[in-house]
Write an enzyme that holds these catalytic residues in place. Structure first.
Site, mmCIF file in Angstrom:
data_model
loop_
_atom_site.group_PDB
_atom_site.id
_atom_site.type_symbol
_atom_site.label_atom_id
_atom_site.label_comp_id
_atom_site.label_asym_id
_atom_site.label_seq_id
_atom_site.Cartn_x
_atom_site.Cartn_y
_atom_site.Cartn_z
ATOM 1 N N HIS A 20 1.020 8.678 -2.416
ATOM 2 C CA HIS A 20 2.455 8.462 -2.210
ATOM 3 C C HIS A 20 3.125 8.546 -3.596
ATOM 4 O O HIS A 20 2.503 8.201 -4.603
ATOM 5 C CB HIS A 20 2.608 7.052 -1.628
ATOM 6 C CG HIS A 20 3.960 6.674 -1.143
ATOM 7 N ND1 HIS A 20 4.974 6.307 -1.994
ATOM 8 C CD2 HIS A 20 4.457 6.556 0.116
ATOM 9 C CE1 HIS A 20 6.051 5.990 -1.275
ATOM 10 N NE2 HIS A 20 5.767 6.132 0.002
ATOM 11 N N ASP A 37 -3.974 1.360 -3.515
ATOM 12 C CA ASP A 37 -2.700 1.269 -2.812
ATOM 13 C C ASP A 37 -3.047 1.037 -1.335
ATOM 14 O O ASP A 37 -3.460 1.942 -0.635
ATOM 15 C CB ASP A 37 -1.932 2.585 -3.024
ATOM 16 C CG ASP A 37 -0.739 2.728 -2.078
ATOM 17 O OD1 ASP A 37 -0.545 1.868 -1.200
ATOM 18 O OD2 ASP A 37 -0.014 3.728 -2.225
ATOM 19 N N GLN A 80 -0.846 1.322 3.498
ATOM 20 C CA GLN A 80 -1.012 1.927 4.816
ATOM 21 C C GLN A 80 -2.266 1.404 5.523
ATOM 22 O O GLN A 80 -2.454 1.661 6.705
ATOM 23 C CB GLN A 80 -1.107 3.452 4.634
ATOM 24 C CG GLN A 80 -0.650 4.267 5.790
ATOM 25 C CD GLN A 80 0.791 3.998 6.197
ATOM 26 O OE1 GLN A 80 1.046 3.679 7.350
ATOM 27 N NE2 GLN A 80 1.730 4.109 5.262
ATOM 28 N N LYS A 87 5.038 -3.280 6.334
ATOM 29 C CA LYS A 87 4.207 -2.351 7.105
ATOM 30 C C LYS A 87 3.207 -3.101 7.967
ATOM 31 O O LYS A 87 2.543 -2.506 8.799
ATOM 32 C CB LYS A 87 3.506 -1.382 6.165
ATOM 33 C CG LYS A 87 4.521 -0.445 5.519
ATOM 34 C CD LYS A 87 3.923 0.752 4.879
ATOM 35 C CE LYS A 87 5.048 1.640 4.381
ATOM 36 N NZ LYS A 87 4.607 2.592 3.364
HETATM 37 C C1 LIG Z 1 4.852 2.820 2.190
HETATM 38 C C2 LIG Z 1 3.867 3.207 1.174
HETATM 39 C C3 LIG Z 1 4.071 2.932 -0.181
HETATM 40 C C4 LIG Z 1 5.320 2.308 -0.705
HETATM 41 O O1 LIG Z 1 5.529 1.036 -0.145
HETATM 42 P P1 LIG Z 1 6.903 0.267 -0.378
HETATM 43 O O2 LIG Z 1 6.849 -0.796 0.670
HETATM 44 O O3 LIG Z 1 8.006 1.255 -0.140
HETATM 45 O O4 LIG Z 1 6.902 -0.272 -1.745
HETATM 46 C C5 LIG Z 1 3.092 3.294 -1.066
HETATM 47 N N1 LIG Z 1 1.963 3.889 -0.663
HETATM 48 C C6 LIG Z 1 1.711 4.162 0.635
HETATM 49 C C7 LIG Z 1 0.419 4.801 1.028
HETATM 50 C C8 LIG Z 1 2.672 3.839 1.594
HETATM 51 O O5 LIG Z 1 2.421 4.117 2.877
#
Ligand SMILES: *Cc1c(COP(=O)(O)O)cnc(C)c1O
Length: 404
Positions: free
Chosen positions: A121, A198, A201, A224
């Site tokens: 991302h 990260d 997701q 999320k």
């Molecule tokens: C949504 C997402 C982000 C960013 O998250 P924020 O809540 O906008 O800070 C980063 N990496 C992945 C894989 C995402 O799905």
């Protein structure tokens, strides 16, 4: 087992109509919907215990502090961190990554290397580019194959004693690929570099166990995983957090301030300057309770059923191509239909009540890899149903007729 009807009743927004049609929400990879208990938690904070945390001796301040800190404990337990103080509250994944990138300015030297992947991302690309500009470090990128999987042997070639940090996602928001992060973490530790995952997701769909993974950093957004926007956290191993400089300066993060010198508070407060989103922090804890009440394993197996069902149905649509065909993936389907622009399909199905995302999904390098302007992305959560998928297939067919 998932009692889908009971679960749908927990989410008030699912009773909405959009453009006169019942809402079908397939944009869960952008943000999830919120159950009533989470909405109630936000409201009861403001109606019953609103006060600033960590400051007052008065009763409300003590109540709000303990409710907020209770979420830290829930996170520590749910994700199996070693200590509460390894959980740093942030606004979400983006801020968590920026915190680490900023604090690594003092740790990196010219010609050190950072490794990311083609699947990232933008929020796991740009902070590292900025860090490289500040320090003279170099950015390396793990390539992917046509199925949208990282090529592990190429990753191993990039790892050297110049590598200081590897930053990859647990699950790709665009393709749904589940990356082999345990293997990546172990290989990275062999060259004594740190690993940041990260996890934005991954946490809505599967369990992450920080001590078992042995990652150095893990980044999460509450919104999320059925919690509120504006809150998330950075998990960091104590040894790294102690080494790192604070990200923001201000109230809450100090021990003593004089004009000559300021000493910082201990962990986690060193990284938590200013008044946070207290209500959202408390409601994040409620979201974790809610996930626990259903069981993340039940969620994962039901969503996998939806993924298999939808993949089969989608592939029957003439001219439809799916991007992201990894063996190991979650309930995200990115696709295009012949040379129809994704935006056109997205707009028509929206009129029929279907919320999907179209575009590059904050992952332009993936679009460059497949040489496409964007995709239509349908991403499912455990409150979605097979009937909704059938309806969506019919809506897409109708859109194709209108556009050809
Ligand atoms: C949504 C997402 C982000 C960013 O998250 P924020 O809540 O906008 O800070 C980063 N990496 C992945 C894989 C995402 O799905």
């Amino acid at each position: 087992m998932i009692d889908n009807q009971a679960i749908r009743n927990d989410f008030p927004i699912l009773k909405q109509k959009v453009n006169g049609k019942p809402l079908v929400y397939f944009d869960n990879a952008a943000t999830s919907q919120k159950p009533q208990v989470v909405i109630d938690a936000l409201e009861s904070y403001y109606t019953e215990i609103n006060a600033n945390i960590h400051r007052g001796v008065h009763t409300l301040s003590q109540l709000s502090t303990s409710a907020y800190e209770n979420t830290r404990t829930k996170i520590k337990t749910y994700f199996n961190a070693k200590f509460n103080h390894e959980i740093i509250f942030t606004r979400g994944t983006t801020e968590s990554i920026n915190l680490v990138a900023s604090s690594f300015t003092a740790i990196l030297k010219k010609d050190d290397e950072i490794i990311i992947s083609y699947l990232e991302h933008h929020s796991n690309i740009v902070p590292w580019q900025l860090l490289c500009e500040r320090t003279g470090a170099k950015l390396k990128v793990i390539p992917i194959n046509n199925d949208g999987e990282l090529i592990f042997s190429e990753f191993e070639k990039l790892l050297t004693n110049k590598t200081k940090l590897v930053a990859v996602n647990h699950i790709s928001n665009t393709l749904g690929t589940i990356n082999p992060i345990k293997k990546i973490i172990d290989a990275t530790h062999n060259v004594n570099a740190a690993v940041l995952i990260d996890g934005a997701q991954a946490t809505p769909h599967i369990q992450a166990d920080f001590q078992e993974l042995n990652c150095d950093f893990y980044c999460v957004s509450a919104h999320k995983m059925y919690g509120p926007t504006g809150i998330g956290f950075l998990y960091g191993k104590e040894k790294w957090l102690n080494k790192m400089q604070p990200y923001h300066g201000g109230g809450e993060m100090i021990k003593e301030v004089t004009f000559e010198k300021t000493t910082y508070a201990g962990l986690p407060h060193k990284f938590e300057a200013g008044t946070p989103n207290i209500a959202a922090g408390i409601a994040f804890g409620t979201a974790i309770d809610y996930i626990n009440s259903i069981g993340i394993k039940n969620i994962a197996s039901y969503e996998n059923e939806l993924l298999q069902y939808a993949t089969k149905k989608f592939l029957k649509i003439d001219g439809l191509k799916i991007y992201g065909t990894a063996k190991n993936k979650t309930s995200v389907i990115s696709f295009n239909i012949k040379n129809i622009h994704p935006f056109d399909i997205g707009s028509i199905v929206d009129k029929l009540g279907y919320a999907v995302r179209t575009g590059h999904h904050c992952t332009q390098p993936i679009m460059q890899f497949y040489n496409i302007p964007g995709t239509i992305r349908a991403s499912f959560a455990f409150y979605n149903t097979k009937e909704e998928i059938d309806g969506f297939v019919a809506a897409v067919k109708r859109a194709i007729l209108m556009l050809s």
